[in-house]
Motif scaffolding. Sequence first.
Motif, PDB file in Angstrom:
ATOM      1  N   TYR A   1       0.801  -1.225   0.000  1.00 55.10           N
ATOM      2  CA  TYR A   1       0.000   0.000   0.000  1.00 55.10           C
ATOM      3  C   TYR A   1       0.831   1.271   0.000  1.00 55.10           C
TER       4      TYR A   1
ATOM      5  N   TYR B   1      -4.692   7.043   3.957  1.00 55.63           N
ATOM      6  CA  TYR B   1      -5.794   6.768   3.037  1.00 55.63           C
ATOM      7  C   TYR B   1      -7.059   7.355   3.674  1.00 55.63           C
ATOM      8  N   TRP B   2      -8.151   7.250   2.965  1.00 52.17           N
ATOM      9  CA  TRP B   2      -9.422   7.687   3.561  1.00 52.17           C
ATOM     10  C   TRP B   2      -9.766   6.835   4.772  1.00 52.17           C
ATOM     11  N   ASP B   3      -9.091   5.695   4.902  1.00 50.36           N
ATOM     12  CA  ASP B   3      -9.302   4.794   6.033  1.00 50.36           C
ATOM     13  C   ASP B   3      -9.232   5.556   7.367  1.00 50.36           C
TER      14      ASP B   3
ATOM     15  N   GLU C   1     -14.171  -1.001  -5.324  1.00 39.84           N
ATOM     16  CA  GLU C   1     -13.190  -0.872  -6.403  1.00 39.84           C
ATOM     17  C   GLU C   1     -13.350  -1.962  -7.460  1.00 39.84           C
TER      18      GLU C   1
ATOM     19  N   LYS D   1     -16.734  -5.413  -3.768  1.00 38.59           N
ATOM     20  CA  LYS D   1     -15.547  -5.635  -2.938  1.00 38.59           C
ATOM     21  C   LYS D   1     -15.799  -5.251  -1.486  1.00 38.59           C
ATOM     22  N   GLN D   2     -16.465  -4.112  -1.312  1.00 35.08           N
ATOM     23  CA  GLN D   2     -16.637  -3.601   0.059  1.00 35.08           C
ATOM     24  C   GLN D   2     -17.863  -2.703   0.107  1.00 35.08           C
TER      25      GLN D   2
HETATM   26  C1  BGC Z   1      -9.667  -0.557  -0.293  1.00 34.56           C
HETATM   27  C2  BGC Z   1      -9.643   0.932  -0.051  1.00 34.56           C
HETATM   28  C3  BGC Z   1      -8.664   1.220   1.064  1.00 34.56           C
HETATM   29  C4  BGC Z   1      -7.297   0.610   0.787  1.00 34.56           C
HETATM   30  C5  BGC Z   1      -6.346   0.752   1.958  1.00 34.56           C
HETATM   31  C6  BGC Z   1      -8.254  -1.057  -0.578  1.00 34.56           C
HETATM   32  O1  BGC Z   1      -8.259  -2.436  -0.766  1.00 34.56           O
HETATM   33  O2  BGC Z   1     -10.498  -0.868  -1.376  1.00 34.56           O
HETATM   34  O3  BGC Z   1     -10.921   1.384   0.314  1.00 34.56           O
HETATM   35  O4  BGC Z   1      -8.542   2.590   1.233  1.00 34.56           O
HETATM   36  O5  BGC Z   1      -7.444  -0.761   0.536  1.00 34.56           O
HETATM   37  O6  BGC Z   1      -6.850   0.128   3.094  1.00 34.56           O
END
Ligand code: BGC
Length: 769
Positions: free
Chosen positions: A351, A356-358, A488, A601-602
């Motif tokens: 990563y 991240y937006w996380d 995604e 995916k989520q």
């Molecule tokens: C997710 C994203 C997330 C990123 C880092 C990706 O797999 O789809 O929403 O920000 O992982 O955790």
Amino acid sequence: MKNYIKHQEWQIIEEGFDPHLNKISESIFSIGNGRMGQRANFEETYTGETLQGNYVAGVYYPDKTRVGWWKNGYPEYFAKVLNATNWIGIRVAVNGEELDLNTGKVLEFSRVLDMQLGTLTRKFIVELRSGNVLGVEAVRFCSLVDDEAGAICYSITPHNFEGQISIESSLDGDVKNQDSNYDEKFWTEISKTEQNSFALLTMETKKTAFWVSSGIHTEIHQNGAPLGLKPKFVSKEKYVAQQFTVDVKKGETTAIYKYAVNLSSENYTKNKMEAEAVATLQKIVAKGFDRMRQEQAQAWAGKWQNGDVVIEGDVAAQQAIRFNIFQLHQTYTGEDARLNIGPKGFTGEKYGGSTYWDTEAYCLPFYLATAPQQVAENLLIYRYKQLDKAIENAEKLGFKNGAALYPMVTMNGEECHNEWEITFEEIHRNGAIAFAIFNYSRYTGDQGYLAKYGLEVLIGIARFWAQRVNWSIEKERYVMLGVTGPNEYENNVNNNWYTSTIATWCLKYTIEAIELVKGMDPVRLTELFAKTNFKEQEETGHWQEIIDQMFYPVDEKLGIFLQQDGYLDKEQVLVKDLPASDRPLNQKWSWDRILRSCFIKQADVLQGIYFFEEDYDLETIRRNYDFYEPRTVHESSLSPCVHAIIAAKLGDLDRAYEFYLRTSRLDLDDYNNDTEDGLHITSMAGTWLSVVEGFGGMRIKEGALHLHPILPQKWTSYAFKIGFRQAVVTVKVSDKQVKLSNESNVNLEIHVFGLAHQLQANSNLELNT
Ligand code: BGC
């Protein structure tokens, strides 16, 4: 899914050595202290499968972007979380034979991560090819108290031989990142020296010129007493070590105490770093291993005192929530506003970047409720400080007039994600940053933040959305084209419901925030308008028009919000009908097949419902949950927690529990077959959310704390502690009772199942359910 971690309430335990699981365990047993951290690599040489990882917070490398086809607007680099100097190395040779668990026969092996004490312990008995059998116990930790330091006690006991052991305790800067785009090494050497009993090595990153100065001190003890041996200094390129040779006897233990420090140029001027490393090392050596270890246990006790979650009747669930909380604390302590919470923390390279937006969407609520207010504020200020870069980032893409697009991935405010469908299109991240400001103000009641920092960020974000939509003559509505939602597994879609919803919410909230600041601090508002060249009537008028006339895809027949315009054109298949051998899809299917499928995916629509729950009635929530949940594969770690919270709200306790276990044991049981890359740190905050907001039903409404607790069938009880405004309250939920303990000196109004109760300072309230 794997199932080899033993269930225990306070410890993570692996028994027996399976080299195929080693990289997974290296992730799971990672240790850190917010300033530095590392994977659970072995101290001695290991020639088997391993991902070596030592990380220093804030130190990164801008690896040159590698893409198939360059697109204008791509960032030049992808920030890599850097594998830094390895400070744990202790090479051991027994009568000239190297100790290596890959070549020796491992007779016994265990790894224990003790979450109460904050230590990693590894024990093994190994038979070398020569037939020599020895036992080793290695205890190590990254100190929370001295957060630039770590310590190791590595004890060796010969079982069936006597002779000589040679020991090489090292600092190895000749390390690389497995994810290096061009196989390049990212570090160059600045200096290496020996100073009395210390060995020192200073390394510099290429391009970013960060310095990390490391130092070690090694002592050898036998039968409990120091031998007073002077080390032989060894040095080669990017490497220093301290060598010892000791005579050993059967049954007698030789203990190697290794103290190490890692200082970053983020915190010191470069020409003083070596001296500072020496001073820090002197300080910890003077304390000694035992005192450092005691202080570590005390510091962890403090963390648990403030934020433990206790689950009775379900050891797997108890272990898991503690593991998640433990790893979050190891990653981010909130003391430094320049740092953030990387999705892998200090546990792997994947990563890159740190933010991240996380952070805003998942982690902020955890810190709001379990840490001093300053910690959550620091997370917001981090983004405030990067506003200029977000404006620059938007300008690069053709936006103007102070529109801000925060990056999908960043280290210093610059975008470094380089897949067009995410970099340019996964713009919902901007909404999460605005939502975090709202969430912070709602939770803390501190509107002052808006005037000081928040509104300026909101204006930049609102301007972005206002320029990102366009008027559709055909629909006679504003539309948002070419986006990627949180899911995604669909890219470049039109009118992603979640993105459009959060966009107009941002516009509304910014208008509200302007009004609030107008009332609170008109002088500041004038100053801010001048700074941002804001034309109030004109801009807010246009925003209102967008709010009033935005297009949101819905399906009237199904009574659901549509994830995007074309979602129902896809073949509708349910996850339950997928063969197990096809999962996880991202490892088994072509990308093209994934994109054309309906699999999610989520949480996407459900993410929006989670954020803006109060806008929807229960039936609307249920219809959307019933439709989207069976199509969601949860191949992002961020997903199950949102589903857990919504399932709990809908009273679907079994599913809520299932999602809870999935989120909380995601890494411990390697659900998504990717733990070897590192842990999913940011989603660990989601695990906490699924207990507190899911089972506990915690919400903040009109400035008051609300609870709606339910108890999973498998649990006898659970309890969590939260800080809300000036109050600290423990909530314990059992079969027939909700017990509230106000552990602070202020009275608190608290709503349980919709009824208001006055919880006096330092008092308890027991409510029968
Ligand atoms: C997710 C994203 C997330 C990123 C880092 C990706 O797999 O789809 O929403 O920000 O992982 O955790």
